[in-house]
Design a protein around this motif. Structure first.
Motif, PDB file in Angstrom:
ATOM      1  N   LYS A   4       0.842  -1.200   0.000  1.00  0.00           N
ATOM      2  CA  LYS A   4       0.000   0.000   0.000  1.00  0.00           C
ATOM      3  C   LYS A   4       0.874   1.245   0.000  1.00  0.00           C
ATOM      4  CE  LYS A   4      -3.912  -2.214   1.520  1.00  0.00           C
ATOM      5  NZ  LYS A   4      -4.653  -2.823   0.493  1.00  0.00           N
ATOM      6  N   ALA A   5       0.469   2.232  -0.785  1.00  0.00           N
ATOM      7  CA  ALA A   5       1.165   3.518  -0.814  1.00  0.00           C
ATOM      8  C   ALA A   5       0.492   4.471   0.168  1.00  0.00           C
ATOM      9  CB  ALA A   5       1.128   4.099  -2.221  1.00  0.00           C
ATOM     10  N   LEU A   7       1.131   7.852   0.423  1.00  0.00           N
ATOM     11  CA  LEU A   7       1.606   9.164  -0.003  1.00  0.00           C
ATOM     12  C   LEU A   7       0.766  10.306   0.553  1.00  0.00           C
ATOM     13  CD1 LEU A   7       2.634   8.559  -3.697  1.00  0.00           C
ATOM     14  CD2 LEU A   7       4.079   9.402  -1.866  1.00  0.00           C
ATOM     15  N   LEU A  35      -0.752   5.459  -8.362  1.00  0.00           N
ATOM     16  CA  LEU A  35       0.061   4.999  -7.237  1.00  0.00           C
ATOM     17  C   LEU A  35      -0.657   5.235  -5.920  1.00  0.00           C
ATOM     18  CD1 LEU A  35       2.731   3.866  -6.158  1.00  0.00           C
ATOM     19  CD2 LEU A  35       3.642   6.191  -6.244  1.00  0.00           C
ATOM     20  N   ARG A  36      -1.213   6.415  -5.742  1.00  0.00           N
ATOM     21  CA  ARG A  36      -1.907   6.758  -4.498  1.00  0.00           C
ATOM     22  C   ARG A  36      -3.130   5.886  -4.262  1.00  0.00           C
ATOM     23  NH1 ARG A  36      -3.274  12.683  -5.190  1.00  0.00           N
ATOM     24  NH2 ARG A  36      -4.319  12.413  -3.199  1.00  0.00           N
ATOM     25  N   ILE A  48      10.735   6.171  -7.194  1.00  0.00           N
ATOM     26  CA  ILE A  48      10.687   6.092  -5.727  1.00  0.00           C
ATOM     27  C   ILE A  48      11.788   6.961  -5.129  1.00  0.00           C
ATOM     28  CG2 ILE A  48      11.003   4.583  -3.724  1.00  0.00           C
ATOM     29  CD1 ILE A  48       9.800   2.320  -5.408  1.00  0.00           C
ATOM     30  N   ILE A  62       6.443   5.505   2.712  1.00  0.00           N
ATOM     31  CA  ILE A  62       5.408   5.642   1.688  1.00  0.00           C
ATOM     32  C   ILE A  62       4.860   4.313   1.188  1.00  0.00           C
ATOM     33  CG2 ILE A  62       6.097   7.930   0.891  1.00  0.00           C
ATOM     34  CD1 ILE A  62       7.535   6.570  -1.459  1.00  0.00           C
ATOM     35  N   LEU A  63       5.633   3.235   1.315  1.00  0.00           N
ATOM     36  CA  LEU A  63       5.170   1.920   0.871  1.00  0.00           C
ATOM     37  C   LEU A  63       5.144   0.976   2.063  1.00  0.00           C
ATOM     38  CD1 LEU A  63       7.218   1.525  -2.438  1.00  0.00           C
ATOM     39  CD2 LEU A  63       4.841   2.266  -2.197  1.00  0.00           C
TER      40      LEU A  63
END
Length: 76
Positions: A4-5, A7, A35-36, A48, A62-63
């Motif tokens: 999961k991102a 951000l 991505l979000r 990244i 973020i990940l």
């Protein structure tokens, strides 16, 4: 998705908009949105790297891994 991102949280903490991050990183708003939303199937290490550099964070910020194994052929 097993990865999961996160951000949105980092952007809020840094007082930065996704549009500003896109301009700095050099990606489209559509790609950052993918991505979000967690719909991205992959991301380049260079992207990244740039995201982490401009957000002054670590990849693990973020990940996140949710502990589940995702099969490559899973349907959405």
């Amino acid at each position: 998705m097993a990865i999961k991102a996160h951000l949105d949280e980092i952007l809020r903490a840094r007082g930065m908009t996704s549009k500003e991050l896109c301009a700095l990183v050099g990606i489209t708003e559509a790609n950052l949105s993918i991505l979000r939303s967690g719909k991205a199937k992959g991301i380049r290490f260079a992207t990244i790297n740039r995201i982490c550099y401009f957000l002054q964070c670590d990849v693990g910020d973020i990940l996140k891994f949710d502990g589940n194994l995702e099969e490559e052929n899973e349907d959405e």
